[in-house]
Scaffold this active site. Structure first.
Site: not given
Ligand code: NDP
Length: 276
Positions: A105, A192-193, A230
């Site tokens: 990932q 990870a993000y 969002v």
């Protein structure tokens, strides 16, 4: 004078699509290029806009393919002679319940969010015209991830002398550590993000400093921003903001008026500069 031109990456859906639409609504004084990696989806998005009375032009761009960014640069240079607005919006995130190993990932997310954005920047920043605006879509989670880094890493990511090369080295170190399973022991956050978005925020700060040095007097403003949480395919349908609401801060930064001096080199959300 050549016609002005704005480019949005990952414009076929979600926040990118909403940014293209907001630029249309704001009557951006030039052409708006909606880019997508999938030609069919990109063209369908342009048709959808057309059915709503808005005009955008499709161009292919896969941000993970350096050749594709170079082709876009050549197109812009040939047709417009430069670039006035760049919104680096394209990005990915694994779902919370993804079963791929963390190291995988980390590698895949880094390739798109950090390296892809960097490659597009390397191709397109050199053709920015005076008074251009660049918006790199990062996230508030970059700040949260920064706060979870070791004090040593935090100091590096806040160092105003950190070079792009050093930042690339750090992003590589994170992926290697994630693949070994030692990232937390080495002071990295367990996201990870979030770590890729630290990369996007810090990359933006470095790029802005570089522009200040190399294009002093050209009035170019470059910032990272967070669109908020969002409702999109990425974040799901329980997020509080609509894509149109998510597009507000990026569009505000993309349309900062000529003569504006700030913000430049910051992380901005809800149109407010945030402390890094
Ligand atoms: P979506 O998943 O809805 O859209 C992502 C877009 O990026 C799609 O158009 C996708 O194309 C495109 N994309 C992904 N990889 C590539 C690639 N290699 N080349 C070109 N385009 C690509 O996500 P969002 O609209 O929610 O996210 C947009 C940006 O906002 C991202 O950078 C995200 O990290 C950021 N963000 C989102 C938040 C949210 O709450 N939604 C919060 C904070 C930041 P395709 O359709 O082909 O997959």
């Amino acid at each position: 004078m050549s016609k002005k031109v704005a480019v949005v990456t990952g414009g076929n859906k979600g926040i990118g699509f909403a940014i293209v639409k907001e630029l249309c609504k704001a009557k951006f004084p030039g052409d708006i290029i909606l880019t997508a990696r999938n030609e069919k989806l990109g063209k369908e998005a342009v048709e959808l806009l057309k059915s709503e009375g808005f005009k955008a032009i499709f161009q292919h761009l896969d941000i993970c393919d350096q050749g594709s960014a170079v082709k876009l640069r050549d197109f812009l240079q040939n047709i417009y002679g430069g670039l006035d607005v760049l919104v680096n919006n394209a990005g990915i995130a694994f779902k919370n319940d993804a079963t791929e190993p963390f190291g995988e990932q980390a590698e895949v997310t880094m390739r798109t969010n950090f390296w892809g954005t960097l490659w597009v920047s390397h191709a397109l920043l050199p053709i920015l015209r005076p008074n251009a605006r660049v918006v790199n879509i990062s996230s508030f989670v970059s700040k949260r991830a920064l706060d979870q880094c070791s004090p040593q890493l935090q100091a590096k990511f806040r160092d105003p002398k950190l070079s792009e090369e050093e930042l690339c080295g750090l992003m590589g170190e994170f992926v290697t550590a994630a693949q070994k399973g030692s990232h937390q022991a080495e002071g990295w956050p367990n996201t990870a993000y979030g770590t890729t978005k630290i990369g996007v925020t810090v990359m933006s700060m470095i790029q802005a400093r570089e522009l200040t040095k190399t294009r002093a007097g050209d009035g170019i403003l470059l910032n990272a921003c967070c669109p908020g949480w969002v409702r999109t395919d990425m974040a799901g349908d329980t997020a509080p903001k609509s894509p149109e609401e998510g597009a507000q801060t990026p569009t505000y930064l993309a349309l900062l008026p000529v003569g504006a001096k700030e913000p430049h080199g910051h992380l901005v959300w809800d149109k407010v500069v945030r402390e890094w």
